[in-house]
Design a protein around this motif. Structure first.
Motif, PDB file in Angstrom:
ATOM      1  N   THR A   1       0.837  -1.202   0.000  1.00 38.76           N
ATOM      2  CA  THR A   1       0.000   0.000   0.000  1.00 38.76           C
ATOM      3  C   THR A   1       0.867   1.244   0.000  1.00 38.76           C
ATOM      4  O   THR A   1       2.064   1.176   0.287  1.00 38.76           O
ATOM      5  CB  THR A   1      -0.964   0.012   1.210  1.00 38.76           C
ATOM      6  OG1 THR A   1      -1.886   1.064   1.057  1.00 38.76           O
ATOM      7  CG2 THR A   1      -0.207   0.180   2.507  1.00 38.76           C
ATOM      8  N   ARG A   2       0.258   2.349  -0.341  1.00 40.21           N
ATOM      9  CA  ARG A   2       0.963   3.624  -0.413  1.00 40.21           C
ATOM     10  C   ARG A   2       0.480   4.516   0.716  1.00 40.21           C
ATOM     11  O   ARG A   2      -0.714   4.702   0.913  1.00 40.21           O
ATOM     12  CB  ARG A   2       0.683   4.280  -1.758  1.00 40.21           C
ATOM     13  CG  ARG A   2       1.461   5.540  -2.000  1.00 40.21           C
ATOM     14  CD  ARG A   2       1.191   6.058  -3.355  1.00 40.21           C
ATOM     15  NE  ARG A   2      -0.222   6.437  -3.456  1.00 40.21           N
ATOM     16  CZ  ARG A   2      -0.723   7.148  -4.436  1.00 40.21           C
ATOM     17  NH1 ARG A   2       0.025   7.517  -5.427  1.00 40.21           N
ATOM     18  NH2 ARG A   2      -1.994   7.468  -4.449  1.00 40.21           N
ATOM     19  N   LEU A   3       1.416   5.090   1.473  1.00 40.08           N
ATOM     20  CA  LEU A   3       1.103   5.957   2.596  1.00 40.08           C
ATOM     21  C   LEU A   3       1.717   7.329   2.361  1.00 40.08           C
ATOM     22  O   LEU A   3       2.759   7.444   1.715  1.00 40.08           O
ATOM     23  CB  LEU A   3       1.662   5.376   3.901  1.00 40.08           C
ATOM     24  CG  LEU A   3       1.229   3.972   4.285  1.00 40.08           C
ATOM     25  CD1 LEU A   3       2.002   3.504   5.503  1.00 40.08           C
ATOM     26  CD2 LEU A   3      -0.258   3.930   4.550  1.00 40.08           C
ATOM     27  N   LEU A   4       1.095   8.356   2.916  1.00 38.61           N
ATOM     28  CA  LEU A   4       1.646   9.700   2.895  1.00 38.61           C
ATOM     29  C   LEU A   4       1.975  10.096   4.326  1.00 38.61           C
ATOM     30  O   LEU A   4       1.165   9.902   5.232  1.00 38.61           O
ATOM     31  CB  LEU A   4       0.653  10.701   2.301  1.00 38.61           C
ATOM     32  CG  LEU A   4       0.367  10.554   0.820  1.00 38.61           C
ATOM     33  CD1 LEU A   4      -0.719  11.538   0.400  1.00 38.61           C
ATOM     34  CD2 LEU A   4       1.614  10.785   0.006  1.00 38.61           C
ATOM     35  N   ALA A   5       3.160  10.664   4.531  1.00 35.32           N
ATOM     36  CA  ALA A   5       3.596  11.074   5.864  1.00 35.32           C
ATOM     37  C   ALA A   5       3.946  12.555   5.857  1.00 35.32           C
ATOM     38  O   ALA A   5       4.445  13.092   4.864  1.00 35.32           O
ATOM     39  CB  ALA A   5       4.800  10.250   6.308  1.00 35.32           C
ATOM     40  N   ASP A   6       3.689  13.210   6.983  1.00 33.78           N
ATOM     41  CA  ASP A   6       4.015  14.621   7.160  1.00 33.78           C
ATOM     42  C   ASP A   6       5.519  14.750   7.404  1.00 33.78           C
ATOM     43  O   ASP A   6       6.058  14.074   8.271  1.00 33.78           O
ATOM     44  CB  ASP A   6       3.237  15.179   8.351  1.00 33.78           C
ATOM     45  CG  ASP A   6       3.461  16.647   8.560  1.00 33.78           C
ATOM     46  OD1 ASP A   6       3.666  17.359   7.564  1.00 33.78           O
ATOM     47  OD2 ASP A   6       3.427  17.088   9.725  1.00 33.78           O
ATOM     48  N   PRO A   7       6.233  15.601   6.658  1.00 37.18           N
ATOM     49  CA  PRO A   7       7.689  15.716   6.832  1.00 37.18           C
ATOM     50  C   PRO A   7       8.109  16.283   8.176  1.00 37.18           C
ATOM     51  O   PRO A   7       9.185  15.978   8.663  1.00 37.18           O
ATOM     52  CB  PRO A   7       8.122  16.655   5.707  1.00 37.18           C
ATOM     53  CG  PRO A   7       6.995  16.752   4.775  1.00 37.18           C
ATOM     54  CD  PRO A   7       5.772  16.397   5.541  1.00 37.18           C
ATOM     55  N   GLU A   8       7.269  17.101   8.819  1.00 38.12           N
ATOM     56  CA  GLU A   8       7.662  17.726  10.072  1.00 38.12           C
ATOM     57  C   GLU A   8       7.415  16.837  11.272  1.00 38.12           C
ATOM     58  O   GLU A   8       8.261  16.723  12.150  1.00 38.12           O
ATOM     59  CB  GLU A   8       6.928  19.055  10.229  1.00 38.12           C
ATOM     60  CG  GLU A   8       7.365  20.056   9.179  1.00 38.12           C
ATOM     61  CD  GLU A   8       6.347  21.142   8.947  1.00 38.12           C
ATOM     62  OE1 GLU A   8       5.293  21.128   9.610  1.00 38.12           O
ATOM     63  OE2 GLU A   8       6.608  21.999   8.104  1.00 38.12           O
ATOM     64  N   SER A   9       6.253  16.183  11.329  1.00 35.05           N
ATOM     65  CA  SER A   9       5.929  15.367  12.499  1.00 35.05           C
ATOM     66  C   SER A   9       6.189  13.881  12.284  1.00 35.05           C
ATOM     67  O   SER A   9       6.361  13.147  13.249  1.00 35.05           O
ATOM     68  CB  SER A   9       4.462  15.574  12.876  1.00 35.05           C
ATOM     69  OG  SER A   9       3.622  15.071  11.855  1.00 35.05           O
TER      70      SER A   9
END
Length: 140
Positions: free
Chosen positions: A93-101
């Motif tokens: 699966t493909r996930l998106l993550a926040d670069p700061e947190s």
């Protein structure tokens, strides 16, 4: 003649006292703004990928930096679940993550008219003729 603000307590507050109190509040607000933490620095892609892999017990297959529709940046991680006796074994699966947190960004976001979808193509089999395209693409 300065007005007398007694407030019913027998003490009076003059215009000069009020301006001094207001100046104190402005000074306090200034120091509070200065003491606020600055915007967090973006963490490295490798650090976020390693944290997601350990937190969710997945293997990161591929990672890259992407720009979202609203102009903000995010890290895209393609992950695979470990093997086992479940139906989700080796699921990719493909996930998106926040670069700061380093936290995951949800795929569905609330918008003005409900929620916005992720942008993946939609197929409505039997209604829009897309069932032929879906079958053709799945047999390749």
């Amino acid at each position: 003649m300065e007005p007398d603000f007694t407030g019913g307590r027998g003490r009076s507050l003059t215009w000069s006292g009020m301006t001094a109190a207001l100046g104190g509040l402005v000074l306090l607000a200034f120091f509070l703004v200065l003491s606020m933490p600055a915007k967090a620095e973006a963490r490295s892609l490798e650090a976020v990928a390693a944290e997601i892999a350990s937190r969710y017990d997945v293997e990161v297959l591929r990672s890259s930096e992407v720009v979202l529709a609203d102009g903000s940046s995010a890290y895209e991680l393609v992950v695979m679940r470990p093997g086992g006796n479940s139906n989700a074994a080796f699921q990719v699966t493909r996930l998106l993550a926040d670069p700061e947190s380093g936290d995951l960004i949800p795929a569905f976001r609330h918008g003005r008219s409900g929620y916005d979808l992720s942008g993946a193509p939609r197929f409505n089999p039997g209604r829009d003729g897309a069932d032929y395209i879906m079958r053709r693409d799945s047999l390749r």
